[in-house]
Design a protein around this motif. Structure first.
Motif, PDB file in Angstrom:
ATOM      1  N   GLY A   1       0.753  -1.203   0.027  1.00 10.18           N
ATOM      2  CA  GLY A   1       0.089  -0.046   0.103  1.00 10.18           C
ATOM      3  C   GLY A   1       0.680   1.249  -0.056  1.00 10.18           C
ATOM      4  N   VAL A   2       0.243   2.420   0.226  1.00 12.67           N
ATOM      5  CA  VAL A   2       0.722   3.723   0.370  1.00 12.67           C
ATOM      6  C   VAL A   2       0.487   4.578   1.206  1.00 12.67           C
ATOM      7  CG1 VAL A   2       0.900   4.326  -2.400  1.00 12.67           C
ATOM      8  CG2 VAL A   2      -1.274   4.778  -1.092  1.00 12.67           C
ATOM      9  N   LYS A   3       1.285   5.247   2.035  1.00  8.98           N
ATOM     10  CA  LYS A   3       1.141   5.997   3.356  1.00  8.98           C
ATOM     11  C   LYS A   3       1.509   7.289   3.369  1.00  8.98           C
ATOM     12  CE  LYS A   3       2.213   5.029   8.275  1.00  8.98           C
ATOM     13  NZ  LYS A   3       2.816   3.871   9.078  1.00  8.98           N
ATOM     14  N   ALA A   4       0.698   7.958   4.069  1.00 12.19           N
ATOM     15  CA  ALA A   4       1.247   9.728   4.109  1.00 12.19           C
ATOM     16  C   ALA A   4       0.685  10.007   5.412  1.00 12.19           C
ATOM     17  CB  ALA A   4       0.736  10.114   2.838  1.00 12.19           C
ATOM     18  N   GLY A   5       1.194  11.355   5.679  1.00 14.24           N
ATOM     19  CA  GLY A   5       0.679  12.199   7.084  1.00 14.24           C
ATOM     20  C   GLY A   5       1.398  13.108   7.595  1.00 14.24           C
ATOM     21  N   TYR A   6       1.584  13.575   8.634  1.00  9.81           N
ATOM     22  CA  TYR A   6       1.750  14.729   9.310  1.00  9.81           C
ATOM     23  C   TYR A   6       3.151  14.320  10.122  1.00  9.81           C
ATOM     24  CZ  TYR A   6       1.988  18.488  12.561  1.00  9.81           C
ATOM     25  OH  TYR A   6       2.493  19.463  13.361  1.00  9.81           O
ATOM     26  N   ASN A   7       4.189  15.182  10.326  1.00 11.66           N
ATOM     27  CA  ASN A   7       5.139  14.914  11.193  1.00 11.66           C
ATOM     28  C   ASN A   7       5.275  16.062  12.266  1.00 11.66           C
ATOM     29  OD1 ASN A   7       6.049  12.594   9.950  1.00 11.66           O
ATOM     30  ND2 ASN A   7       7.926  13.529   8.875  1.00 11.66           N
TER      31      ASN A   7
ATOM     32  N   LEU B   1      -8.943  -0.781   9.054  1.00 11.85           N
ATOM     33  CA  LEU B   1     -10.427  -0.933   8.619  1.00 11.85           C
ATOM     34  C   LEU B   1     -10.502  -1.681   7.526  1.00 11.85           C
ATOM     35  CD1 LEU B   1     -11.426   2.895   9.070  1.00 11.85           C
ATOM     36  CD2 LEU B   1     -11.560   1.017  10.765  1.00 11.85           C
ATOM     37  N   PHE B   2     -11.613  -2.715   7.466  1.00  9.01           N
ATOM     38  CA  PHE B   2     -11.748  -3.761   6.315  1.00  9.01           C
ATOM     39  C   PHE B   2     -10.564  -4.081   5.393  1.00  9.01           C
ATOM     40  CE2 PHE B   2     -14.641  -0.060   6.651  1.00  9.01           C
ATOM     41  CZ  PHE B   2     -15.771  -0.516   7.061  1.00  9.01           C
ATOM     42  N   ASN B   3      -9.253  -4.268   6.207  1.00 11.69           N
ATOM     43  CA  ASN B   3      -8.070  -4.749   5.820  1.00 11.69           C
ATOM     44  C   ASN B   3      -7.820  -3.917   4.661  1.00 11.69           C
ATOM     45  OD1 ASN B   3      -7.763  -6.900   7.534  1.00 11.69           O
ATOM     46  ND2 ASN B   3      -9.234  -8.089   6.516  1.00 11.69           N
ATOM     47  N   LYS B   4      -8.259  -2.757   4.524  1.00 13.81           N
ATOM     48  CA  LYS B   4      -7.823  -1.919   3.292  1.00 13.81           C
ATOM     49  C   LYS B   4      -7.221  -0.418   3.713  1.00 13.81           C
ATOM     50  CE  LYS B   4      -8.804  -4.143  -0.559  1.00 13.81           C
ATOM     51  NZ  LYS B   4      -7.757  -4.261  -1.361  1.00 13.81           N
ATOM     52  N   MET B   5      -7.587   0.043   4.850  1.00 15.62           N
ATOM     53  CA  MET B   5      -7.218   1.318   5.498  1.00 15.62           C
ATOM     54  C   MET B   5      -6.644   1.243   6.739  1.00 15.62           C
ATOM     55  SD  MET B   5     -10.218   3.818   4.114  1.00 15.62           S
ATOM     56  CE  MET B   5      -9.101   5.284   4.870  1.00 15.62           C
ATOM     57  N   GLN B   6      -5.459   1.908   6.914  1.00 12.31           N
ATOM     58  CA  GLN B   6      -4.733   2.034   8.226  1.00 12.31           C
ATOM     59  C   GLN B   6      -4.580   3.540   8.847  1.00 12.31           C
ATOM     60  OE1 GLN B   6      -0.502   1.091   9.580  1.00 12.31           O
ATOM     61  NE2 GLN B   6      -1.367  -0.961   9.109  1.00 12.31           N
ATOM     62  N   LEU B   7      -5.325   3.785  10.070  1.00  8.93           N
ATOM     63  CA  LEU B   7      -4.988   4.840  10.425  1.00  8.93           C
ATOM     64  C   LEU B   7      -4.267   4.895  11.764  1.00  8.93           C
ATOM     65  CD1 LEU B   7      -5.740   7.882  10.580  1.00  8.93           C
ATOM     66  CD2 LEU B   7      -7.760   7.078  12.059  1.00  8.93           C
ATOM     67  N   SER B   8      -3.041   5.703  11.741  1.00 10.32           N
ATOM     68  CA  SER B   8      -2.052   5.369  12.972  1.00 10.32           C
ATOM     69  C   SER B   8      -1.527   6.515  13.553  1.00 10.32           C
ATOM     70  CB  SER B   8      -1.224   4.143  12.474  1.00 10.32           C
ATOM     71  OG  SER B   8      -0.182   4.785  11.568  1.00 10.32           O
ATOM     72  N   VAL B   9      -0.936   6.386  14.601  1.00  7.08           N
ATOM     73  CA  VAL B   9      -0.035   7.489  15.184  1.00  7.08           C
ATOM     74  C   VAL B   9       1.234   6.821  15.603  1.00  7.08           C
ATOM     75  CG1 VAL B   9      -1.794   8.974  16.042  1.00  7.08           C
ATOM     76  CG2 VAL B   9      -1.050   7.297  17.497  1.00  7.08           C
ATOM     77  N   ALA B  10       2.332   7.277  15.435  1.00 12.67           N
ATOM     78  CA  ALA B  10       3.572   6.801  15.785  1.00 12.67           C
ATOM     79  C   ALA B  10       4.573   7.739  16.383  1.00 12.67           C
ATOM     80  CB  ALA B  10       4.206   6.037  14.541  1.00 12.67           C
ATOM     81  N   CYS B  11       5.495   7.096  17.110  1.00 10.45           N
ATOM     82  CA  CYS B  11       6.582   8.111  17.650  1.00 10.45           C
ATOM     83  C   CYS B  11       7.978   7.444  17.339  1.00 10.45           C
ATOM     84  CB  CYS B  11       6.556   7.947  19.145  1.00 10.45           C
ATOM     85  SG  CYS B  11       7.552   9.284  20.043  1.00 10.45           S
TER      86      CYS B  11
ATOM     87  N   ILE C   1       1.431  10.857  12.373  1.00 18.90           N
ATOM     88  CA  ILE C   1       0.076  10.941  12.251  1.00 18.90           C
ATOM     89  C   ILE C   1      -0.307  10.357  10.758  1.00 18.90           C
ATOM     90  CG2 ILE C   1      -2.467  11.486  12.477  1.00 18.90           C
ATOM     91  CD1 ILE C   1      -1.460  13.635  14.319  1.00 18.90           C
ATOM     92  N   SER C   2      -0.678   9.221  10.377  1.00 21.18           N
ATOM     93  CA  SER C   2      -0.732   8.625   9.076  1.00 21.18           C
ATOM     94  C   SER C   2      -1.859   7.945   8.593  1.00 21.18           C
ATOM     95  CB  SER C   2       0.397   7.562   9.086  1.00 21.18           C
ATOM     96  OG  SER C   2       1.665   7.903   9.614  1.00 21.18           O
ATOM     97  N   LEU C   3      -2.178   7.945   7.460  1.00 20.62           N
ATOM     98  CA  LEU C   3      -3.387   7.261   6.895  1.00 20.62           C
ATOM     99  C   LEU C   3      -2.584   6.360   5.592  1.00 20.62           C
ATOM    100  CD1 LEU C   3      -6.387   6.771   6.714  1.00 20.62           C
ATOM    101  CD2 LEU C   3      -6.627   8.691   5.001  1.00 20.62           C
ATOM    102  N   ALA C   4      -3.143   5.359   5.679  1.00 24.92           N
ATOM    103  CA  ALA C   4      -2.316   4.308   4.759  1.00 24.92           C
ATOM    104  C   ALA C   4      -3.667   3.644   3.777  1.00 24.92           C
ATOM    105  CB  ALA C   4      -1.562   3.153   5.290  1.00 24.92           C
ATOM    106  N   TYR C   5      -3.233   2.978   2.691  1.00 29.63           N
ATOM    107  CA  TYR C   5      -4.404   2.450   2.088  1.00 29.63           C
ATOM    108  C   TYR C   5      -3.502   1.284   1.399  1.00 29.63           C
ATOM    109  CZ  TYR C   5      -7.966   1.359  -1.321  1.00 29.63           C
ATOM    110  OH  TYR C   5      -8.715   0.443  -2.326  1.00 29.63           O
TER     111      TYR C   5
END
Length: 230
Positions: free
Chosen positions: A25-31, A182-192, A224-228
């Motif tokens: 998948g692809v992933k993008a977000g805020y740092n 979610l639905f094995n298609k999307m991933q919403l995450s926070v990481a440190c 903070i990331s959103l992946a598909y």
């Protein structure tokens, strides 16, 4: 018999790994990033000869990250998730130095561009549900692609890596991730991301650290990331 049981366990594990899906998948977000040790450095500069007073503070540098990821099931609950991300990080400095009766102020924004490879080992808490909580941790290694330090007043920019730079090109650390899938298609995450090595690379820095008792300057980054997944 004991050897046979070990071989059987290995075969069962291998079959379970091969039976699991591999998602790309692809992933993008805020740092939101900063560096440790800088406040202590400002305080120590007050003891330098010819310096009357030093006052400085740091603040978060906002940035972005984006790239590719892959999730490989090890068992129904456990997974391996390597990622390859572009990550914009850094720190903002606001400082003043009074020397020989004269006041000098400086506001700078340090921007560091990294190519980062984190490898997470994680767990899904409810894998059969349409949405489930995931937790993961693992090491990361990052390579500096470029960077600059821009002075707010003068507008001058300076390269941060390379022969005349201030920072090491390689960073290594640990990353912790919590999120929902979610639905094995999307991933919403926070990481440190917690950098484990001193990223400063200037002549005399080790000697200054030893003499003044300074801490290492390490990267810290909250994501903070959103992946598909395709």
């Amino acid at each position: 018999m004991k050897r046979m049981m070990i071989v059987l366990a290995i075969l069962l594990f291998a079959s379970s790994v091969s039976a699991q899906e591999i998602e790309v998948g692809v992933k993008a977000g805020y740092n939101a990033s900063y560096m440790t040790g800088l406040s202590q450095m400002f305080a120590a500069m007050n003891n330098m000869d010819g310096v009357d007073a030093v006052d400085g503070s740091t603040s978060i540098r906002s940035g972005v990250h984006a790239g590719l990821m892959m999730q490989m099931g090890l068992t129904q609950l456990l997974f391996l998730q390597p990622e390859l991300l572009y990550s914009m990080q850094g720190v903002k400095l606001d400082g003043s130095i009074t020397a020989e009766g004269q006041l000098f102020t400086q506001k700078t924004t340090t921007t560091l561009h990294y190519l980062q490879l984190p490898v997470y080992f994680g767990c899904k808490f409810n894998p059969e549900a349409e949405s489930n909580i995931i937790m993961a941790l693992g090491p990361y290694v990052a390579c500096g692609l470029g960077g600059s330090e821009k002075d707010k007043d003068s507008g001058l920019a300076q390269d941060m890596f390379g022969e005349h730079g201030f920072f090491k090109r390689i960073d290594v650390g640990l990353s912790f991730l919590v999120g929902t899938q979610l639905f094995n298609k999307m991933q919403l995450s926070v990481a440190c991301d917690l950098g484990l090595i001193d990223v400063v690379d200037v002549q005399g820095w080790k000697t200054a650290k030893d003499l003044l008792g300074l801490s290492s300057v390490c990267n810290r980054n909250f994501k903070i990331s959103l992946a598909y997944f395709f």
